[in-house]
Design an enzyme around this catalytic site. Structure first.
Site, PDB file in Angstrom:
ATOM      1  N   GLU A 265      39.879 -94.769  35.038  1.00  0.00           N
ATOM      2  CA  GLU A 265      38.341 -95.130  35.163  1.00  0.00           C
ATOM      3  C   GLU A 265      37.805 -94.331  33.876  1.00  0.00           C
ATOM      4  OE1 GLU A 265      35.472 -93.646  37.829  1.00  0.00           O
ATOM      5  OE2 GLU A 265      34.774 -94.101  36.079  1.00  0.00           O
ATOM      6  N   CYS A 302      29.508 -91.736  35.885  1.00  0.00           N
ATOM      7  CA  CYS A 302      29.969 -92.893  35.351  1.00  0.00           C
ATOM      8  C   CYS A 302      29.062 -93.982  35.597  1.00  0.00           C
ATOM      9  CB  CYS A 302      31.436 -93.194  36.001  1.00  0.00           C
ATOM     10  SG  CYS A 302      31.449 -92.699  37.864  1.00  0.00           S
TER      11      CYS A 302
HETATM   12  P1  NAP Z   1      39.376 -85.443  30.021  1.00  0.00           P
HETATM   13  O1  NAP Z   1      39.222 -84.602  29.087  1.00  0.00           O
HETATM   14  O2  NAP Z   1      39.704 -87.131  30.044  1.00  0.00           O
HETATM   15  O3  NAP Z   1      40.173 -85.000  31.190  1.00  0.00           O
HETATM   16  C1  NAP Z   1      40.520 -85.396  32.358  1.00  0.00           C
HETATM   17  C2  NAP Z   1      41.846 -84.812  33.177  1.00  0.00           C
HETATM   18  O4  NAP Z   1      42.965 -85.372  32.219  1.00  0.00           O
HETATM   19  C3  NAP Z   1      41.966 -83.372  32.819  1.00  0.00           C
HETATM   20  O5  NAP Z   1      42.335 -82.766  34.046  1.00  0.00           O
HETATM   21  C4  NAP Z   1      42.753 -83.468  31.547  1.00  0.00           C
HETATM   22  O6  NAP Z   1      43.446 -82.134  31.307  1.00  0.00           O
HETATM   23  C5  NAP Z   1      43.739 -84.500  31.739  1.00  0.00           C
HETATM   24  N1  NAP Z   1      43.991 -85.011  30.278  1.00  0.00           N
HETATM   25  C6  NAP Z   1      43.211 -85.546  29.519  1.00  0.00           C
HETATM   26  N2  NAP Z   1      43.896 -86.034  28.286  1.00  0.00           N
HETATM   27  C7  NAP Z   1      45.299 -85.791  28.595  1.00  0.00           C
HETATM   28  C8  NAP Z   1      46.373 -86.111  27.914  1.00  0.00           C
HETATM   29  N3  NAP Z   1      46.570 -86.358  26.646  1.00  0.00           N
HETATM   30  N4  NAP Z   1      47.594 -85.468  28.321  1.00  0.00           N
HETATM   31  C9  NAP Z   1      47.441 -84.819  29.684  1.00  0.00           C
HETATM   32  N5  NAP Z   1      46.664 -84.794  30.418  1.00  0.00           N
HETATM   33  C10 NAP Z   1      45.260 -85.033  29.754  1.00  0.00           C
HETATM   34  O7  NAP Z   1      37.747 -85.527  31.045  1.00  0.00           O
HETATM   35  P2  NAP Z   1      36.919 -84.557  31.156  1.00  0.00           P
HETATM   36  O8  NAP Z   1      37.335 -83.200  30.839  1.00  0.00           O
HETATM   37  O9  NAP Z   1      36.348 -84.556  32.394  1.00  0.00           O
HETATM   38  O10 NAP Z   1      35.647 -84.927  30.252  1.00  0.00           O
HETATM   39  C11 NAP Z   1      35.539 -85.164  28.819  1.00  0.00           C
HETATM   40  C12 NAP Z   1      34.853 -86.384  28.410  1.00  0.00           C
HETATM   41  O11 NAP Z   1      35.495 -87.530  29.638  1.00  0.00           O
HETATM   42  C13 NAP Z   1      33.390 -86.389  28.721  1.00  0.00           C
HETATM   43  O12 NAP Z   1      32.665 -85.628  27.803  1.00  0.00           O
HETATM   44  C14 NAP Z   1      33.020 -87.605  28.991  1.00  0.00           C
HETATM   45  O13 NAP Z   1      32.737 -88.387  27.842  1.00  0.00           O
HETATM   46  C15 NAP Z   1      34.085 -88.336  29.511  1.00  0.00           C
HETATM   47  N6  NAP Z   1      34.200 -88.557  31.013  1.00  0.00           N
HETATM   48  C16 NAP Z   1      33.667 -89.811  31.647  1.00  0.00           C
HETATM   49  C17 NAP Z   1      33.387 -89.924  32.785  1.00  0.00           C
HETATM   50  C18 NAP Z   1      32.990 -91.214  33.464  1.00  0.00           C
HETATM   51  O14 NAP Z   1      33.224 -91.238  34.517  1.00  0.00           O
HETATM   52  N7  NAP Z   1      32.828 -92.347  32.447  1.00  0.00           N
HETATM   53  C19 NAP Z   1      33.905 -88.922  33.489  1.00  0.00           C
HETATM   54  C20 NAP Z   1      34.310 -87.801  33.329  1.00  0.00           C
HETATM   55  C21 NAP Z   1      34.383 -87.529  31.777  1.00  0.00           C
HETATM   56  P3  NAP Z   1      43.009 -80.808  30.552  1.00  0.00           P
HETATM   57  O15 NAP Z   1      41.573 -80.497  31.239  1.00  0.00           O
HETATM   58  O16 NAP Z   1      43.918 -79.601  31.132  1.00  0.00           O
HETATM   59  O17 NAP Z   1      42.972 -81.149  29.308  1.00  0.00           O
END
Ligand code: NAP
Length: 525
Positions: A265, A302
Site C-alpha cells: 500500500e 494515506c
Molecule cells: P519507506 O521508506 O518506504 O519504508 C517502509 C519500510 O520498508 C521501512 O521499514 C523500510 O526499512 C523498509 N524498506 C523500504 N525500502 C526498502 C528496500 N528497498 N529494501 C528493504 N526494506 C525497505 O517508508 P517510510 O519510511 O514510512 O516513509 C518514507 C516515505 O514513504 C514518506 O515520505 C512518504 O512519501 C511515503 N509514505 C507513504 C505512506 C502512504 O500511506 N501513502 C505511508 C508512509 C510513508 P528502513 O526504514 O530500514 O529503510
C-alpha cells in the site's frame, strides 16, 4: 514495561548482531534510551525457520482457539494503552491521547478478526457432492476450503505507528488467517514496536501456541528486509510505505525462484471533486472541511485529501477563502522523521517548480522537523499538461485545482493514477454529472465517498483500503477491513475424501454449523 531493545524471535530475546540504534524524539531532535538491536540474515533465518515450524499447528488450531488468541492480544493492547500512547508520542511527535485511541482501534481490530475467525466464513467452504450416476462420467465428491498461505513478512508503516504497525491490521488479519508472522519493525518507533511485540509474544505463550507464530526483527538498512522477502520459507509479504520501497520489495519477490505475493500500500492523493451545485450551496463549508482533513496527522496519512478539484463558478471564492483560513491558522507541527520532513520539503518545491502557486502558509516551524502547512493552486490546463502535479506530497500540503469546465474536470479525473479513495461533493442537481464521473472513478480507485471525506477509515466488513496501482500493487485486495484476511489465504480442493480425513469445515455433519456453498446454494446443510 521495561524496554530492552532486543529482537523478539519466537520466545527468545535476541541481542544485537549488526549494531544498534536509539529512537529519535523528532519534537526535540534528541535521542531516547535504550539501544535497540539490529539483526541480520542469521536472525531472519532463525525467525523464518521457527515460523515454518509453527505453521502446521497454527494453521490447524480450532477456530475458537485462534479467536481466543486474537482476543488475548486485544486485551494485552488495552492493558498497555497509556504506556504505548506515551512512548509512541515521544517517538513520533503525535499526541499521546490520539495514540491511546489508536491503540483502542488496534485492539478492536483484533477482536473483530476474532469474530471473523469464529464465524468461519473466511474458509469459504464449498461442496460439490459426488454424482455417481452422472453421465457420461460420474462426478467425484469435491470439497474446497481456504487455508493459510504460510509464514508471512509484514513491513509496518511509519505514519500510523500502532494501527498499521506491529499490532496493526496486517498482523491481525494474517494471524486470523492462520499465518505465522514476522514483523520488520519500522525504525521510526522502535520502543512502541517493542511494547506491541511483547504483547503479541506473551499472547502466543499464554495461548499455548508454537513460539514461531510471531517474531519481530529490526535492521539498520535494506539487508534485513531483503532477506525476509528472499527467504524460501516466507510465502507472502505486506508493506505500507513509499512507492519506491514497496516496488523494490515487490520486484524482488517476483524474481525469487518461487515468486510470492507482495501486497503493498503505497501512495494516493485521494482527489476530491466539488460539483457545481454543491459548490454554489456550500463552497465555504467544503473548503473548511477539506482543510481540516488535509491537516490530520500533519498530513501524513494515506487517506489525506490532497487534491481538490473545483469548476470555477459561484462558491469558488468562498471555498478558496475557507481553505486559506484553515491553512493559515495551522501551527507547524512535528513530522514523523527527518526523512519524511526532507521529502516533504523537496516535493513541495517540486510542485511549485511544476507551476503551482503557493497561496497560503501555516505558522512558521519552531522545531527542526516541523512541517509548515501549505496550500497551492493551479489551473486545470496546467494540471493536464504536467502529470507530476497529480503525485503525492506526503505532509500538510494540498493542491487546489481551478477547473474551467466539465470536460476539463473529466479529463483531469482520467489522468489520475490508481487511488485508495476519491470523493465527490454533490447536491441533487449534480447527480447527472456525478453519474458521468462515477465510471471514471470506479476504474481508478478502491473507494468512492459522497459528501464526506475518506479519512478516517472504517474498519468493517465492507471497508476497502486498496485500489489500482500505485495505490497498491494488487487492486483485488484490501489492506483494511475484515476481507483483508483474503490476502493470506489460498484454496485447497479435497477430492474423494472419507469423512474422517476431511477438515472440520468440510465434514458431512457440518460440526461448526458453518454457512457453506453446497452445489452452488448457500446453506448450513
Ligand atoms: P519507506 O521508506 O518506504 O519504508 C517502509 C519500510 O520498508 C521501512 O521499514 C523500510 O526499512 C523498509 N524498506 C523500504 N525500502 C526498502 C528496500 N528497498 N529494501 C528493504 N526494506 C525497505 O517508508 P517510510 O519510511 O514510512 O516513509 C518514507 C516515505 O514513504 C514518506 O515520505 C512518504 O512519501 C511515503 N509514505 C507513504 C505512506 C502512504 O500511506 N501513502 C505511508 C508512509 C510513508 P528502513 O526504514 O530500514 O529503510
Amino acid at each position: 514495561m521495561t524496554l530492552t531493545g532486543y529482537l523478539l524471535i519466537g520466545a527468545h530475546e535476541v541481542a544485537a548482531t549488526a549494531g544498534t540504534m536509539k529512537a529519535l524524539n523528532p519534537a526535540t531532535n534528541t535521542t531516547i534510551e535504550p539501544d535497540f538491536a539490529f539483526g541480520g540474515v542469521a536472525e531472519v533465518n532463525l525467525a523464518a525457520q521457527l515460523a515454518d515450524d509453527a505453521f502446521d499447528s497454527f494453521n490447524n488450531t480450532s477456530l475458537d482457539e485462534r479467536a481466543a488468541f486474537l482476543e488475548r492480544i486485544a486485551d494485552g493492547l488495552d492493558a498497555v494503552a497509556p504506556e504505548l500512547g506515551q512512548r509512541t508520542s515521544l517517538e513520533t511527535g503525535l499526541p499521546a491521547a490520539q495514540l491511546e485511541a489508536e491503540t483502542a482501534k488496534a485492539a478492536t481490530q483484533f477482536r473483530q478478526f476474532a469474530t471473523v475467525v469464529r464465524q468461519g466464513r473466511f474458509r469459504q467452504a464449498t461442496i460439490d457432492p459426488a454424482q455417481p450416476e452422472r453421465q457420461p462420467r460420474p462426478r467425484m465428491d469435491h470439497r474446497m476450503q481456504k487455508i493459510a498461505l504460510g509464514p508471512v513478512a509484514i513491513f509496518g508503516a511509519s505514519n500510523f505507528p500502532i494501527s498499521y504497525s506491529v499490532a496493526g491490521g496486517d498482523t491481525a488479519s494474517a494471524l486470523a488467517a492462520g499465518c505465522p508472522v514476522i514483523v520488520k519493525a519500522h525504525n521510526a518507533h522502535p520502543g512502541a514496536s517493542e511494547i506491541m511485540g511483547r504483547v503479541i509474544q506473551r499472547a502466543v505463550e499464554e495461548s499455548g501456541l508454537h513460539e514461531g507464530v510471531f517474531s519481530m526483527l529490526r535492521g539498520g538498512g535494506n539487508e534485513i528486509g531483503e532477506a525476509l522477502v528472499d527467504h524460501p520459507l516466507i510465502k507472502g509479504v505486506t508493506f505500507t510505505g513509499s512507492e519506491a520501497g514497496g516496488m523494490a520489495l515487490f520486484r524482488r519477490a517476483q524474481q525469487r525462484p518461487d515468486p510470492i505475493p507482495v501486497f503493498t500500500e503505497m501512495t494516493s492523493v485521494n482527489p476530491t471533486f466539488v460539483l457545481p451545485a454543491a459548490l454554489a450551496a456550500r463552497g465555504g463549508a467544503v473548503g473548511d472541511g477539506f482543510g481540516e482533513r488535509m491537516l490530520v496527522n500533519v498530513g501524513q496519512a494515506c487517506l489525506k485529501p490532497a487534491i481538490l478539484l473545483v469548476i470555477d463558478g459561484p462558491g469558488y471564492t468562498e471555498l478558496r477563502q475557507a481553505l486559506i483560513a484553515r491553512v493559515e491558522t495551522m501551527h507547524a507541527r512535528t513530522m514523523l522523521t527527518p526523512g519524511i520532513w526532507k521529502s516533504y520539503s523537496e516535493n513541495l518545491e517540486r510542485r511549485k517548480g511544476a507551476g503551482a502557486e503557493h497561496i497560503a502558509a501555516g505558522g512558521n516551524a519552531q522545531g527542526a522537523w516541523d512541517g509548515q502547512a501549505a496550500l497551492l493552486v493551479v489551473d486545470g490546463a496546467r494540471m493536464l499538461a504536467d502529470a507530476s502535479l497529480s503525485e503525492e506530497v506526503f505532509g500538510p500540503a494540498a493542491l487546489l485545482v481551478r477547473v474551467s469546465d466539465v470536460e476539463q474536470l473529466i479529463a483531469i479525473a482520467k489522468q489520475f493514477r490508481g487511488q485508495l479513495s476519491a470523493t465527490m461533493q454533490i447536491d441533487s442537481a449534480d447527480h447527472a454529472l456525478a453519474a458521468r464521473l462515477l465510471p471514471v472513478l470506479e476504474r481508478r480507485t478502491g473507494r468512492i465517498v459522497i459528501n464526506a471525506f475518506a479519512h478516517p477509515q472504517e474498519v468493517s466488513y465492507a471497508s476497502i483500503h486498496g485500489g489500482p496501482f500505485p495505490a497498491t500493487s494488487d487492486s483485488r485486495f484490501t489492506s483494511v477491513g475484515m476481507t483483508s484476511i483474503e490476502r493470506f489465504l489460498r484454496p485447497v480442493c479435497y477430492q474423494g475424501f472419507p469423512d474422517d480425513l476431511l477438515p472440520e469445515a468440510l465434514k458431512h455433519e457440518n460440526p461448526r454449523d458453518l454457512w457453506r456453498l453446497t452445489d452452488g446454494e448457500l446453506s448450513k446443510a
